[in-house]
Scaffold this motif. Structure first.
Motif: not given
Length: 170
Positions: A130, A142, A145, A147
């Motif tokens: 990430y 998130l 799914q 960021p």
């Protein structure tokens, strides 16, 4: 070939500390002190929540453990942190904000939060996945799914209001 002048110039004390005595009792004492400072904290029980938020009470230390929680519909907060007193203070404040209706920003949709132990092998792998970097603690947001936001509170100057302002941006 090894010369005698070279061997004389190397001081043994630079590479080997002869004054250090090993003691089993000192080793256990240092281990006990380290265990006292590395305590995991846990969120309040679900009966104490006055919001619709959900804090997962399992600390993620393996990469595959996160996959159980990644498919949630509400925004998911990934709290990359360690179990030190300074970072525990921020995590505890986050727990209190997300569980208490009087502190949680009005009109905000519910969120889920997962705590990731950043000093474990799986936590470091997730940090690389990430692209968290080395700033701990970091809270990653998130949605679906992906960021969409990140917040790295200052360990010395962070207060509850800073965290509330961050949650308002979600």
């Amino acid at each position: 070939m090894f010369s005698r002048t070279l061997s004389k110039s190397i001081e043994r004390s630079k590479f080997y500390n002869t004054n250090r005595n090993f003691s089993i009792s000192d080793w256990f004492k240092s281990w006990k002190e380290a265990a006292q400072t590395q305590r995991l904290i846990y969120p309040p029980s679900p009966t104490q929540f006055t919001t619709n938020n959900r804090i997962i009470d399992v600390w993620i230390d393996q990469k595959q453990d996160l996959y159980n929680y990644i498919n949630v519909k509400p925004p998911l907060l990934l709290n990359f942190t360690t179990a030190t007193p300074k970072t525990n203070k921020i995590t505890q404040s986050l727990f209190e904000i997300l569980s208490d209706k009087s502190k949680y920003p009005l009109g905000k949709e519910p969120v889920y939060m997962v705590n990731i132990l950043a000093d474990s092998q799986g936590g470091r792998e997730l940090m690389m996945d990430y692209v968290v970097g080395n700033k701990i603690p970091t809270i990653l947001v998130l949605k679906h799914q992906l960021p969409v936001g990140r917040y790295s509170p200052d360990l010395e100057n962070c207060n509850e209001q800073d965290l509330i302002d961050f949650i308002k941006t979600i």
